[in-house]
Motif scaffolding. Structure first.
Motif, mmCIF file in Angstrom:
data_model
loop_
_atom_site.group_PDB
_atom_site.id
_atom_site.type_symbol
_atom_site.label_atom_id
_atom_site.label_comp_id
_atom_site.label_asym_id
_atom_site.label_seq_id
_atom_site.Cartn_x
_atom_site.Cartn_y
_atom_site.Cartn_z
ATOM 1 N N ALA B 227 0.846 -1.193 0.000
ATOM 2 C CA ALA B 227 0.000 0.000 0.000
ATOM 3 C C ALA B 227 0.875 1.233 0.000
ATOM 4 O O ALA B 227 1.788 1.342 0.807
ATOM 5 N N ASN B 228 0.570 2.139 -0.919
ATOM 6 C CA ASN B 228 1.352 3.370 -1.015
ATOM 7 C C ASN B 228 0.564 4.381 -1.837
ATOM 8 O O ASN B 228 -0.595 4.134 -2.174
ATOM 9 N N ASP B 229 1.180 5.516 -2.161
ATOM 10 C CA ASP B 229 0.517 6.447 -3.070
ATOM 11 C C ASP B 229 0.150 5.696 -4.344
ATOM 12 O O ASP B 229 0.940 4.878 -4.823
ATOM 13 N N ASN B 230 -1.058 5.989 -4.885
ATOM 14 C CA ASN B 230 -1.460 5.196 -6.063
ATOM 15 C C ASN B 230 -0.556 5.463 -7.265
ATOM 16 O O ASN B 230 -0.336 4.580 -8.084
ATOM 17 N N THR B 231 -0.010 6.687 -7.343
ATOM 18 C CA THR B 231 0.925 6.969 -8.430
ATOM 19 C C THR B 231 2.073 5.957 -8.427
ATOM 20 O O THR B 231 2.473 5.436 -9.454
ATOM 21 N N GLU B 232 2.536 5.687 -7.203
ATOM 22 C CA GLU B 232 3.681 4.805 -7.045
ATOM 23 C C GLU B 232 3.320 3.351 -7.373
ATOM 24 O O GLU B 232 4.059 2.664 -8.067
ATOM 25 N N VAL B 233 2.188 2.891 -6.877
ATOM 26 C CA VAL B 233 1.837 1.485 -7.125
ATOM 27 C C VAL B 233 1.443 1.264 -8.585
ATOM 28 O O VAL B 233 1.731 0.210 -9.152
ATOM 29 N N ILE B 234 0.808 2.284 -9.196
ATOM 30 C CA ILE B 234 0.483 2.148 -10.626
ATOM 31 C C ILE B 234 1.779 2.036 -11.431
ATOM 32 O O ILE B 234 1.924 1.163 -12.291
ATOM 33 N N ALA B 235 2.724 2.900 -11.103
ATOM 34 C CA ALA B 235 4.012 2.858 -11.793
ATOM 35 C C ALA B 235 4.681 1.503 -11.603
ATOM 36 O O ALA B 235 5.230 0.922 -12.542
ATOM 37 N N PHE B 236 4.603 0.977 -10.400
ATOM 38 C CA PHE B 236 5.235 -0.309 -10.121
ATOM 39 C C PHE B 236 4.596 -1.414 -10.961
ATOM 40 O O PHE B 236 5.286 -2.240 -11.559
ATOM 41 N N ALA B 237 3.257 -1.408 -11.024
ATOM 42 C CA ALA B 237 2.565 -2.448 -11.782
ATOM 43 C C ALA B 237 2.851 -2.325 -13.280
ATOM 44 O O ALA B 237 2.948 -3.329 -13.988
ATOM 45 N N LEU B 238 3.010 -1.072 -13.756
ATOM 46 C CA LEU B 238 3.302 -0.878 -15.175
ATOM 47 C C LEU B 238 4.730 -1.308 -15.509
ATOM 48 O O LEU B 238 4.989 -1.836 -16.594
ATOM 49 N N GLN B 239 5.629 -1.096 -14.574
ATOM 50 C CA GLN B 239 7.034 -1.387 -14.848
ATOM 51 C C GLN B 239 7.405 -2.838 -14.574
ATOM 52 O O GLN B 239 8.428 -3.323 -15.039
ATOM 53 N N ASN B 240 6.607 -3.506 -13.762
ATOM 54 C CA ASN B 240 6.948 -4.877 -13.400
ATOM 55 C C ASN B 240 5.852 -5.836 -13.832
ATOM 56 O O ASN B 240 4.692 -5.691 -13.449
ATOM 57 N N GLU B 241 6.237 -6.792 -14.590
ATOM 58 C CA GLU B 241 5.336 -7.826 -15.068
ATOM 59 C C GLU B 241 4.788 -8.620 -13.869
ATOM 60 O O GLU B 241 5.513 -8.894 -12.916
ATOM 61 N N GLY B 242 3.494 -8.947 -13.932
ATOM 62 C CA GLY B 242 2.973 -9.866 -12.923
ATOM 63 C C GLY B 242 2.365 -9.213 -11.702
ATOM 64 O O GLY B 242 2.104 -9.868 -10.698
ATOM 65 N N TYR B 243 2.150 -7.900 -11.778
ATOM 66 C CA TYR B 243 1.523 -7.225 -10.635
ATOM 67 C C TYR B 243 0.322 -6.415 -11.098
ATOM 68 O O TYR B 243 0.322 -5.878 -12.203
ATOM 69 N N THR B 244 -0.714 -6.370 -10.256
ATOM 70 C CA THR B 244 -1.918 -5.639 -10.591
ATOM 71 C C THR B 244 -2.292 -4.719 -9.437
ATOM 72 O O THR B 244 -2.178 -5.103 -8.269
ATOM 73 N N VAL B 245 -2.732 -3.524 -9.799
ATOM 74 C CA VAL B 245 -3.223 -2.617 -8.771
ATOM 75 C C VAL B 245 -4.679 -2.988 -8.495
ATOM 76 O O VAL B 245 -5.595 -2.589 -9.211
ATOM 77 N N GLY B 246 -4.898 -3.782 -7.475
ATOM 78 C CA GLY B 246 -6.241 -4.276 -7.164
ATOM 79 C C GLY B 246 -7.123 -3.202 -6.553
ATOM 80 O O GLY B 246 -8.338 -3.192 -6.729
ATOM 81 N N ILE B 247 -6.513 -2.293 -5.806
ATOM 82 C CA ILE B 247 -7.267 -1.187 -5.206
ATOM 83 C C ILE B 247 -6.643 0.110 -5.703
ATOM 84 O O ILE B 247 -5.623 0.567 -5.202
ATOM 85 N N PRO B 248 -7.238 0.720 -6.763
ATOM 86 C CA PRO B 248 -6.618 1.920 -7.334
ATOM 87 C C PRO B 248 -6.764 3.164 -6.460
ATOM 88 O O PRO B 248 -5.903 4.032 -6.483
ATOM 89 N N THR B 249 -7.874 3.279 -5.741
ATOM 90 C CA THR B 249 -7.962 4.411 -4.805
ATOM 91 C C THR B 249 -8.493 3.939 -3.464
ATOM 92 O O THR B 249 -9.427 3.171 -3.367
ATOM 93 N N LEU B 250 -7.852 4.415 -2.450
ATOM 94 C CA LEU B 250 -8.190 4.047 -1.082
ATOM 95 C C LEU B 250 -8.199 5.359 -0.310
ATOM 96 O O LEU B 250 -7.259 6.139 -0.410
ATOM 97 N N GLY B 251 -9.270 5.603 0.426
ATOM 98 C CA GLY B 251 -9.314 6.855 1.174
ATOM 99 C C GLY B 251 -9.600 8.028 0.252
ATOM 100 O O GLY B 251 -10.050 7.866 -0.874
ATOM 101 N N SER B 252 -9.253 9.232 0.688
ATOM 102 C CA SER B 252 -9.653 10.426 -0.043
ATOM 103 C C SER B 252 -8.573 10.848 -1.028
ATOM 104 O O SER B 252 -7.435 10.425 -0.947
ATOM 105 N N GLN B 253 -9.008 11.722 -1.982
ATOM 106 C CA GLN B 253 -8.053 12.333 -2.898
ATOM 107 C C GLN B 253 -7.248 13.383 -2.138
ATOM 108 O O GLN B 253 -7.813 14.199 -1.430
ATOM 109 N N ASP B 254 -5.961 13.326 -2.245
ATOM 110 C CA ASP B 254 -5.130 14.328 -1.598
ATOM 111 C C ASP B 254 -4.291 15.042 -2.635
ATOM 112 O O ASP B 254 -4.325 14.706 -3.813
#
Lengths: 219, 314
Positions: B227-254
């Motif tokens: 769990a981290n900033d969604n920008t970071e986890v989206i980037a991680f999933a895009l750059q690394n094969e085999g990972y999916t962002v299952g929860i794209p937003t959690l909590g409020s927009q900051d």
């Protein structure tokens, strides 16, 4: 300094202190066992094993614990050996400590003049008996100061366990600072708890040194 | 021997007193704030002026350099990430790169000073400002109320929410899917950690102190999700094969904004003016295209970029 914050953090630090002590003492106990074994190997110059032990000592003493932990925790899983943080912390400490303990024991063993083992053997004692009754007790006595220094050193080395996500004292303090920004209180508790852990060890060490100072014939 | 115990105890006492003494000074708004760590930045702190009144922060002992002092010294210290690709990272040539850096470079140019990058970890960003080790934090710093008590945030330059990434073999799409033995990886001192502690205390956290180690831990399967900033986890999933962002937003927009030491009005207003002025020329869109396009593609440009400090809620 806000004492209510300190009271609030106290349980977290106590828990972390127990974890630190548990991992530290386990690691140190294994390190002492490894150290004794290696020292005996070196003392008797057992072929092959002797080379392996020297290699291990150089490797372990000349790499930082942080690097060793990283290797165990992040490196080994890449070749299919998965580890958990607790195992990693203990084995890292034992790996590093083993070599330091070995050198401490070896200095003790080698300080005993050969005439003593020769005399003991001439009295008809077996090699094992000589080690058990003549050499080892004196060697232990001589190496106690170095041993205790190592124990304290290893206990303090636990403070880098945060690198492998172990919530030890150091990481708890860092984490609380990052979460709630109560720097002074966290650092104060950190120092106090390390002292609570290490002062008794240091005092125990002085006592042991005094009680075990019997080595050296006629000295 | 007895003497030695006394010495040891005296040392302990002295240490404890020194520390609590620092605490005492702190509430009085003392000008010496380098009590907690060595002063790596001696020149910075000697020039620093005391915040005195006006800073209602709990620790209230901020040291900072005003805009004029920074200009005079000819260099500015900016705290950035060195391991958070594509926002702040060190490239293969040893140069700092990324969205945050792109902005930092512009600040240095417009101020006419040399930039001195200081690598930070998530958990010590506030600390670095409080102790005057840096003048500005430009390290993907999410604006939160708690942090705003300790530092002053300028206008935002990016949107952010939390997200959770997990391996394809077991994609976590809701926190309720987590079992008893499952641990979620977080980075100490991030908004993800605070959010989960406050809103989902039942989730077991596995904490790391840097991005690099957290990513490694996820790859090694030490935790079931990160769990981290969604920008970071989206980037991680895009750059690394085999990972999916299952929860794209959690909590409020900051939002993400630059931060300066509490009370550093001159620098704060300069940065705010700078962000508004840069908005006129669509600077942050250009920054996105230069640094984030490769990772996120064009789809995220409008969601992520905040131009001229104005958040347009979609």
């Amino acid at each position: 300094m806000d004492w209510t914050v300190i009271a609030e953090y106290m349980p977290l630090f106590r828990e972390a202190a127990f974890l630190t002590v548990r991992l530290g003492l386990t690691g140190i106990a294994i390190a002492i066992a490894v150290g004794i074994a290696c020292a005996v190997v070196l003392y008797y110059r057992i072929p092959v094993l002797k080379t392996l032990v020297s290699f291990y000592i150089e490797l372990s003493r000349n790499t930082p614990l942080l690097v060793q932990l990283f290797f165990i925790y992040y490196g080994l899983p890449k070749i299919g050996i998965s580890t958990n943080p607790v195992f990693c912390g203990i084995s890292g400490l034992a790996f590093l400590g083993g070599s330091y303990m070995c050198e401490a024991f070896r200095s003790g063993l080698e300080a005993i003049p050969p005439i003593q083992s020769e005399s003991a053997e001439s009295l008809g004692m077996s090699r094992l008996q000589v080690m058990r009754y003549v050499i080892f007790p004196q060697a232990l006595s001589i190496s106690v100061p170095a041993l205790m220094a190592n124990v304290i050193f290893l206990m303090k080395e636990t403070s880098i366990f945060s690198a492998v996500s172990i919530m030890d004292l150091m990481f708890t303090a860092k984490d609380l600072i990052g979460l709630y920004y109560r720097t002074t209180e966290s650092l104060f508790l950190l120092v106090v708890f390390y002292l609570i852990i290490l002062l008794p060890i240091s005092i125990l060490g002085s006592l042991l040194e005094r009680r075990l100072r019997y080595a050296g014939f006629g000295a | 021997m007895k003497k030695r115990y006394t010495a040891v105890l005296a040392a302990a006492l002295a240490l404890a007193l020194t520390l609590s003494g620092c605490g005492g000074n702190a509430s009085g708004g003392s000008d010496n704030s380098n009590a907690s760590g060595g002063s790596a930045n001696a020149s910075g702190s000697s020039q620093a002026s005391s915040s005195g009144e006006g800073s209602g922060a709990a620790s209230g002992k901020t040291v900072y350099r005003t805009l004029d002092e920074i200009k005079e010294s000819g260099s500015i210290n900016i705290g950035v990430f060195s391991d958070k690709n594509p926002f702040g990272y060190v490239d293969e040539n040893g140069d700092y790169q990324g969205y945050d850096i792109y902005f930092a470079e512009q600040i240095g140019k417009d101020l006419g000073v040399k930039i001195n990058y200081v690598s930070t970890e998530a958990a010590n960003r506030v600390e670095y400002l409080e102790t005057g080790k840096v003048d500005i934090i430009l390290a993907n710093f999410t604006v939160t109320e708690k942090r705003a008590e300790q530092v002053d945030f300028a206008l935002p330059y990016m949107n952010v929410a939390l997200g959770v990434v997990s391996p394809d073999s077991r994609v976590i799409t809701d926190l309720s899917e987590l079992g008893d033995g499952d641990q979620v990886i977080v980075i100490s001192g991030t908004t993800a950690e605070t959010y989960l502690i406050e809103n989902n205390p039942e989730v077991k956290l596995q904490k790391y102190d840097s991005y690099a180690t957290a990513k490694n831990a996820l790859e090694n399967g030490n935790g079931v999700a990160w769990a981290n900033d969604n920008t970071e986890v989206i980037a991680f999933a895009l750059q690394n094969e085999g990972y999916t962002v299952g929860i794209p937003t959690l909590g409020s927009q900051d939002t993400i904004a630059p931060a300066v030491s509490k009370g550093n009005e001159s620098l704060l207003s300069w940065i705010n003016d700078e962000i508004v002025a840069l908005g006129e020329e669509n600077f942050f869109h250009a920054a996105y295209e230069a640094t984030l396009m490769d990772t996120y593609g064009p789809d995220f440009e409008e969601t992520l970029v905040v131009e001229g400090g104005k958040v347009t809620q979609e």
